[in-house]
Design an enzyme around this catalytic site. Structure first.
Site, PDB file in Angstrom:
ATOM      1  N   LYS A  82     -19.198 -10.621  34.407  1.00  0.00           N
ATOM      2  CA  LYS A  82     -18.922  -9.396  35.165  1.00  0.00           C
ATOM      3  C   LYS A  82     -20.222  -8.786  35.687  1.00  0.00           C
ATOM      4  O   LYS A  82     -21.248  -8.796  34.996  1.00  0.00           O
ATOM      5  CB  LYS A  82     -18.195  -8.399  34.259  1.00  0.00           C
ATOM      6  CG  LYS A  82     -17.758  -7.104  34.936  1.00  0.00           C
ATOM      7  CD  LYS A  82     -16.992  -6.248  33.939  1.00  0.00           C
ATOM      8  CE  LYS A  82     -16.583  -4.906  34.515  1.00  0.00           C
ATOM      9  NZ  LYS A  82     -15.836  -4.087  33.525  1.00  0.00           N
ATOM     10  N   SER A 157     -12.016  -2.074  35.539  1.00  0.00           N
ATOM     11  CA  SER A 157     -13.094  -2.471  36.415  1.00  0.00           C
ATOM     12  C   SER A 157     -13.400  -3.974  36.369  1.00  0.00           C
ATOM     13  O   SER A 157     -14.189  -4.471  37.174  1.00  0.00           O
ATOM     14  CB  SER A 157     -14.374  -1.695  36.054  1.00  0.00           C
ATOM     15  OG  SER A 157     -14.788  -1.958  34.724  1.00  0.00           O
ATOM     16  N   SER A 181     -10.664  -1.391  30.898  1.00  0.00           N
ATOM     17  CA  SER A 181     -11.193  -2.213  31.983  1.00  0.00           C
ATOM     18  C   SER A 181     -11.077  -3.712  31.775  1.00  0.00           C
ATOM     19  O   SER A 181     -11.354  -4.487  32.688  1.00  0.00           O
ATOM     20  CB  SER A 181     -12.663  -1.862  32.239  1.00  0.00           C
ATOM     21  OG  SER A 181     -12.771  -0.615  32.885  1.00  0.00           O
TER      22      SER A 181
END
Length: 464
Positions: A82, A157, A181
């Site tokens: 990520k 996210s 997230s």
């Protein structure tokens, strides 16, 4: 095996294929890079594709293979990282185009562990700016889209990570979760997402700046893959402010164990924030029925989460100020959050209140083993659906949508999002299992039991 089937093969099986010399690391990497080249323009799941580095690493590992006597567990298996996490020499822009030239000179601790496990890094996946939003539409980047229906968000996210796994653009993914997230994107994209307990995964070499609410975790197509990646990422690194002992047996091992008869509670609403819509409620009720059929004791009850809303907001929104990024280069929502930043005294008071409520929530688990909740309170939104709202309107919509997720961040408890079916739009439905502190093993064993009773690995988005 054709290339599509290979791309959707679980990471643990890919590792075995490599060990048996049935596929090489280079062949695997080339499969994924070709798929990324073809599908990422539609999905927006990667910010940065590390094609040159991935091929070089794959060639080196392929050359090592004939003479290697012992291999790390995921030798040659591709993975994504990520873009809130540092990989040395690779841009880390936190979803902000002004930071495209921000190139760290070190790997985060989880990245070090992932490399040591033999993984090959394919690239950095899309995130909302600073990880602030449960959708992945940062200014200056293409929006990340849901591979099951491109009109909808993959969540956030860790939206790029979940979309990439679901679409077969990586075998498995690292994500992070400070308020849902990992779990939210896993739910939106029909994959497995584990948010581990506080202290399970290190924040090294830096630290935790949100009083323990955020953690790294795993996203995968199977419970076993997600558990095995958590095994890789887990463990103390010198200087961690809090930590847990290494699991014994491993999290992967407990996927092969029966959980026994558990005491399970469930709820479909989070007062005072609202009740799950029909699709999200259906996911919970279907799971409850299956749990009863599997011999577990199930009752409808829930902790009181109401006292958590205000203090959690204060702690969570402080992430924008803690980033140190100037207001003028932030998205409007994050600028608004920055302007609302509390004083140091107010922040510490919020932490105190959050911890007090967390004690009450954890006490609820004295009489139960697992709490079943929706992941979100309603189905995924369309890409851009909230783009024209004011920051304040968006903020309140976010709170009402993600309400079932933040309690486990506040308490530090482990939680897993699992796919359970599809709604009338063809979007995945999911459910969340929350366990006692440090009891990932119970959750993982139960999740594996549910997966075996109602498999979902055979489902693939048509786009993939």
């Amino acid at each position: 095996m054709n290339q599509v089937d290979l791309a959707f093969t679980p990471a643990l099986e890919q590792a075995q294929l490599i060990r048996r010399r049935e596929v090489s690391p280079l062949e695997l990497v080339e499969v994924y890079l070709e798929r990324i080249s073809k599908l990422n323009p539609q999905l927006g799941s990667y910010f940065t594709v590390m094609a040159e580095q991935a091929i070089a690493d794959a060639k080196a590992k392929t050359e090592m293979l004939p003479s290697a006597s012992e291999l790390p567990p995921f030798f040659g298996v591709p993975i994504s990282i990520k873009d809130l996490n540092h990989v040395a020499g690779i841009p880390c822009n936190y979803g902000n185009p002004a930071l495209l030239n921000n190139i760290p000179d070190y790997d985060d601790g989880v990245v070090v562990k992932i490399k040591q496990a033999g993984f090959i890094l394919l690239g950095k996946t899309a995130t909302s700016e600073l990880g602030s939003f449960p959708y992945t539409e940062p200014t200056g980047f293409p929006p990340a889209r849901n591979p099951w229906n491109l009109e909808y968000t993959p969540g956030g996210s860790s939206g790029g990570a979940a979309a990439a796994v679901a679409a077969g653009l990586c075998a498995i993914a690292q994500g992070s979760d400070g308020g849902g997230s990992i779990r939210g994107p896993a739910a939106c994209c029909g994959v497995v997402g584990i948010k581990p307990s506080r202290g399970r995964v290190s924040h090294a070499p830096v630290g935790d700046r949100l009083s323990g609410i955020a953690t790294n975790g795993s996203i995968a197509r199977t419970v076993a893959d997600a558990a095995a990646l958590l095994d890789v990422m887990s463990g103390y690194i010198v200087g961690d402010p809090y930590w847990l002992s290494d699991p014994e047996p491993s999290f992967l091992a407990v996927t092969k164990e029966q959980p026994g008869s558990l005491r399970i509670a469930y709820a479909t609403s989070i007062p005072p924030l609202g009740k799950a819509n029909a699709n999200c409620e259906q996911g919970v009720l279907q799971t409850v029925q299956l749990l009863q059929e599997l011999g577990h004791t199930v009752e409808q009850k829930s902790p009181d989460f109401s006292g958590l809303v205000e203090p959690f907001q204060v702690v969570w929104q402080s992430n924008v100020a803690a980033s140190g990024i100037p207001a003028q280069i932030l998205q409007p929502m994050n600028r608004w959050l920055l302007a609302r930043t509390s004083s140091a005294g107010e922040y510490l008071q919020a932490v105190y209140q959050m911890q007090a409520v967390a004690r009450q929530i954890i006490a609820f688990f004295d009489s139960i083993d697992v709490l079943v909740l929706p992941v979100y309170l309603h189905s995924p939104i369309r890409v851009g659906e909230w783009a024209n709202l004011s920051p304040e309107e968006t903020f309140h919509k976010i709170i009402s949508w993600v309400a079932p997720c933040p309690p486990a961040n506040a308490t530090g408890q482990p939680a897993i999002a699992l796919p359970v079916g599809f709604d009338e739009l063809g979007l995945p439905m999911s459910v969340q299992l929350v366990g006692r502190p440090a009891a990932e093993a119970t959750l993982i064993s139960l999740a594996a039991q549910l997966e075996a009773a109602k498999p979902w690995i055979q489902h693939r988005p048509a786009l993939g």
